[in-house]
Design a protein around this motif. Sequence first.
Motif, mmCIF file in Angstrom:
data_model
loop_
_atom_site.group_PDB
_atom_site.id
_atom_site.type_symbol
_atom_site.label_atom_id
_atom_site.label_comp_id
_atom_site.label_asym_id
_atom_site.label_seq_id
_atom_site.Cartn_x
_atom_site.Cartn_y
_atom_site.Cartn_z
ATOM 1 N N VAL A 1 7.147 7.691 0.617
ATOM 2 C CA VAL A 1 7.765 8.941 1.071
ATOM 3 C C VAL A 1 9.141 8.602 1.630
ATOM 4 N N THR B 1 4.370 8.514 -6.318
ATOM 5 C CA THR B 1 3.189 7.685 -6.547
ATOM 6 C C THR B 1 3.511 6.759 -7.711
ATOM 7 N N GLY C 1 -0.538 2.702 -7.928
ATOM 8 C CA GLY C 1 -1.228 3.382 -6.835
ATOM 9 C C GLY C 1 -0.469 3.405 -5.523
ATOM 10 N N PHE D 1 2.023 4.425 -2.699
ATOM 11 C CA PHE D 1 2.583 5.714 -2.296
ATOM 12 C C PHE D 1 3.896 5.478 -1.562
ATOM 13 N N ILE E 1 0.839 -1.198 0.000
ATOM 14 C CA ILE E 1 0.000 0.000 0.000
ATOM 15 C C ILE E 1 0.876 1.250 0.000
ATOM 16 N N ALA E 2 1.887 1.233 0.871
ATOM 17 C CA ALA E 2 2.708 2.443 1.015
ATOM 18 C C ALA E 2 4.082 2.093 1.570
ATOM 19 N N PHE E 3 5.019 3.001 1.316
ATOM 20 C CA PHE E 3 6.369 2.909 1.869
ATOM 21 C C PHE E 3 6.655 4.160 2.687
ATOM 22 N N LYS E 4 7.428 3.976 3.734
ATOM 23 C CA LYS E 4 8.099 5.137 4.321
ATOM 24 C C LYS E 4 9.554 4.771 4.497
ATOM 25 N N ILE F 1 4.188 -1.003 4.102
ATOM 26 C CA ILE F 1 2.853 -1.251 4.642
ATOM 27 C C ILE F 1 2.082 -2.043 3.595
ATOM 28 N N GLY F 2 1.678 -3.237 3.966
ATOM 29 C CA GLY F 2 0.962 -4.099 3.044
ATOM 30 C C GLY F 2 -0.462 -4.332 3.490
ATOM 31 N N GLN G 1 9.912 1.108 5.738
ATOM 32 C CA GLN G 1 8.721 0.466 6.265
ATOM 33 C C GLN G 1 7.800 0.198 5.089
ATOM 34 N N GLY H 1 -0.005 -6.974 6.292
ATOM 35 C CA GLY H 1 1.029 -6.860 7.309
ATOM 36 C C GLY H 1 2.018 -5.764 6.985
ATOM 37 N N VAL H 2 3.033 -5.673 7.801
ATOM 38 C CA VAL H 2 4.025 -4.607 7.666
ATOM 39 C C VAL H 2 5.416 -5.217 7.769
#
Lengths: 333, 334
Positions: free
Chosen positions: B229, B221, B225, B227, B147-150, B251-252, B249, B255-256
């Motif tokens: 940062v 992006t 889809g 995201f 879903i997303a990375f940091k 984020i799935g 990090q 899980g993470v």
Amino acid sequence: MIKTAVIGCGGMGNIHADRYMSMPEAQLIAVCDINGEAAERLGLLAGVKYYLSAQEMLEREKPEVVSIAVPTYLHVPMVRLAADYGAHVICEKPLALTSAEAEEAVRYCNGKGVRLFVGHVVRFFPAYSQLAEGIRQHGGGRGGIYHAKRAGSHPGQVQEWFRDPALSGGVIVDLMIHDIDYIRGTFGEAEEVYAFEHRTETMNYASATFRFGNGTLAQLEAFWGYPGAFHTAFEYAGADVIISGGTPDGESVHVRRAAASGSAPGFVETPASVLLKDPYYEELEHFLRCIASGAEPKVTAEDAVQAVRWAEAAVSSGATGLPVKLDAKGGIL
Amino acid sequence: MRRLNVGMLSFAHAHAYDYLACLQQMPEVTVGGIADPVPERTEELAMRHAIPYYSDYRELLADASIDAVIICSENVHHAEHTLAASEAGKHVLCEKPLGLSAGEMERMIAGCEAKGVQLMTAFPCRFLTPVVRAKEAFDRGEIGEIIAFKGTNRGSFPGPAWFAEPSLSGGGAVLDHTVHVMDLMNWFTGSPVEQVYAYAGTLFDPEHKRTIDDSGMVHVTFANGVFGVLDPSWSRNPGFPTWGDVTLQIIGTEGVISIDAFNQKNNVYGRASGKGSWSFWGDDMNGLMLQAFVQALLEGTPVPVTGLDGLRSAEVALNAYRSVQEGQPVKLHR
């Protein structure tokens, strides 16, 4: 002795009641919840009268101060009701789901001549107040990079209404708002926010970067549905200093029982601090003293309105994928 | 056993010293020459190890026995050096960022392809064991879809002066420190970056003399889809217990995965240093990267990190600057 009452007997209501009970300058006189079981449990625990109707409680008990710890979508109606009965109000964060409603709550309390305080408790956590002081001492005005996060299980597992953004505001308005209020208090007015938000039934993750006039960037993450224990973290880096901290690393006592433990049954996770006066106590005591003295609190109702504004801007950026400018008053341009 | 004869082209980037030390540990490698225009920093070193030294890299490339070169010149010279090496039929491992424009990097890739030599971008973070394990966990489906990375790749202000000189470096922290973690994000998603929105500034010089960017925040992006940062700031001061970090990090949906690549460390508190420091004991990423490069060339298999990977990552950093200039999100041109 200030006579206090609590509306809402969930996790936060229990905390408010407990702190009032242990505070020499306060007297808890009653609690109330539309859920009779919750009201009875807390009433018996606290040894005070418990009510199913807030109106009835206010009418009969005439508390001087009322804590409001009901679901967010009920904050403003309850604030107005308490104000109607002339009680000063300490409302849990976020003050309201929208900045328009939040402003309305402030106006209403002003009109009724009662004080309104909002429980932005992060300002009362010693780690965060020391951080703000450290940033100030080490030239924070010249700008830096701040990271903060707040992650835990989905509160919707305990209270279904959290899952509906129309009722809770979602993870930005409910959880990230802690860090939003904190960066506003620490860094001042932001110029812009750029955010991402992902929401399903079981998780709500948000990431938002606020840019301030002096070049400071604050990158915030908030996460409901994190598959691990509740935790928070922060780091500020400026030219002259790096300050970082967080939980659970920053805790000094761990009691580990063989049996599985988690949130108190039926309550949403809240961070705890091993201090003689924990941040919730400090916050409530501070608000009561402000009522007694007429002084301005560390975090004002207007601050709470602005925090909702910034949260709204972050939600809007997340929805459009575009940066959102904030004007000097925190409004969306 | 076949041996690989490796030449080292420039020591402008201090990683070259580390790479040389790694190569000398490798029985299958001969370091066949060092070319560096600054003899003060390399001539004696070359002599000590009985390695031929050239002040002009063309002399190194003229040695037909050299199979491959490692390019650690200032960023602005990467393209010239890579193209010259490929012309001379040498395989190339090029320090990141691969180049300073998409066109330049495309020419580097095409030039190597045309000459039948391999081009690898030096992304050692791909070879960090924690990162490899994380990728395996992701590939097993342990966190579902991303879903997303940091990410963070925070560092100290680099030693060599050219890093602060845009005509040699092409950019500051946003270029230097976006590319590593950006490459990891690209690797994990396998989806191209579509949009970049970034901030950059100069915040970390206590004397306020620095002009190049030393701080920023890069948002991406992806076409799918996802995201991301990333904080690429040179924000570590000398009081910090180590040089910097690489964290990611992920984020799935299920899980993470949290990577803190240099968290394998002992805490060291010395009287003389007057500060605490972190002493890393994890696997050596540079050695593992060089091993992978050498092995691919010896076995004639594709190098594990390509020129295209270098381009995909550097173009995000370059578009980050474009976004800063325009003050808005920018789409990547493809």
